[in-house]
Design an enzyme around this catalytic site. Structure first.
Site, PDB file in Angstrom:
ATOM      1  CE1 TYR A 190      -0.554   8.936   4.585  1.00 34.58           C
ATOM      2  CE2 TYR A 190      -1.109  10.630   6.198  1.00 34.58           C
ATOM      3  CZ  TYR A 190      -0.682   9.347   5.900  1.00 34.58           C
ATOM      4  OH  TYR A 190      -0.402   8.465   6.920  1.00 34.58           O
ATOM      5  CE  LYS A 194      -2.680   6.039   5.309  1.00 32.15           C
ATOM      6  NZ  LYS A 194      -2.488   4.567   5.362  1.00 32.15           N
TER       7      LYS A 194
END
Length: 294
Positions: A190, A194
């Site tokens: 994650y 991002k």
């Protein structure tokens, strides 16, 4: 999880933290002036949470919308919510998995066929998973799925939207996260995905200088994704309206100096403009780069 103890937690712009809409970004000015009348906006991940709230803010300002999510039933419910808010709104739904290249192409083409143009893309669809295991202990296919949704899903829509956005000198918003700046153990997929979006925003701004692109941390908002990730909602303190209002401010033309950069919706953007704009521009800040101590 104590975020303050994580690596990267000190990498913040020192301005007041905002948790709800405040006067500097009050969207009422857009509503009253209908600043987006005649503009067409495509939003992915628009069936709930931040995506739906952003869609509501845009239609209140007069925009026509294409909303994208995986399930038609969810899109129908979102359209009904939007039309209850603004019965005259033009809302087109397009079901798609953002990882599907062909569907992304079709969604952009269908939008232009329906409305004749595309002015703004909000690439909001994303995914995270609460596995909390070191990456080598995870199923590599599941680890990569997060990258596929967050990076490829964003890229797909931007790829096909750019030719249309060039015609309108349009705007792109990508939903990133504060996690892009944090090194959260057992969250490599994650955080990396991002963070990658920030660098991608830089390339868009360099390769397509007529377009303005913003990579936005939406705040800590209670959504299905964050509750799953945190395991609880007690930390979720930022209003989804804060992010939607910040996006309206960013695409208004008042903050083009932030194009190609990471922006947090929780920053007081009035303070950013007043106290930091010159440094951000002159020092090429809020981008991904090596910091060399002097």
């Amino acid at each position: 999880m104590d975020l303050a103890s994580l690596r990267g937690s000190a990498e913040v712009l020192k301005v007041a933290a905002r948790h709800d809409v405040y006067p500097f970004i009050d969207p009422k000015v857009h509503y009253d002036a209908q600043t987006l009348a005649g503009r067409v906006v495509l939003i992915t991940g628009a069936s709930r949470g931040i995506g739906l709230e952003t869609a509501l803010h845009f239609v209140r300002a007069g925009a026509s919308l294409t909303i994208v999510a995986r399930k038609q039933e969810a899109l129908d419910a979102s359209r009904d919510t939007i039309l209850r808010e603004r019965p005259s709104a033009q809302v087109f739904t397009f079901p798609a998995d953002v990882r599907d290249v062909k569907k992304a192409e079709e969604a952009v083409a269908a939008t232009v066929t329906r409305f004749g143009r595309l002015d703004i893309l909000v690439a909001n669809a994303g995914s995270l998973r609460a596995s909390f295991q070191p990456f080598a202990s995870e199923d590599p296919t599941k680890w990569w799925e997060i990258m596929e949704v967050n990076i490829r899903g964003t890229y797909n829509f931007i790829h096909f939207a750019v030719p249309e956005l060039q015609k309108t000198k349009g705007r792109i918003v990508m939903t990133s996260s504060r996690a892009a700046q944090l090194r959260i153990p057992c969250s490599s997929e994650y955080c990396t995905s991002k963070h990658t979006l920030i660098r991608f925003a830089e390339f868009i701004s360099i390769e397509y200088p007529d377009l303005k692109v913003f990579c936005v941390h939406p705040g800590t908002v209670a959504t299905e994704l964050t509750v799953e990730y945190e395991g609880r909602a007690s930390r979720d303190e930022d209003s989804p309206a804060l992010c939607a209002a910040a996006i309206l401010y960013l695409i208004s033309g008042r903050a083009d100096y932030l194009s190609g950069r990471y922006v947090a919706a929780t920053w007081d953007l009035g303070e950013v403009e007043r106290d930091w704009k010159e440094k951000i521009v002159s020092q090429e800040a809020l981008v991904s780069k090596l910091h060399i101590p002097q």
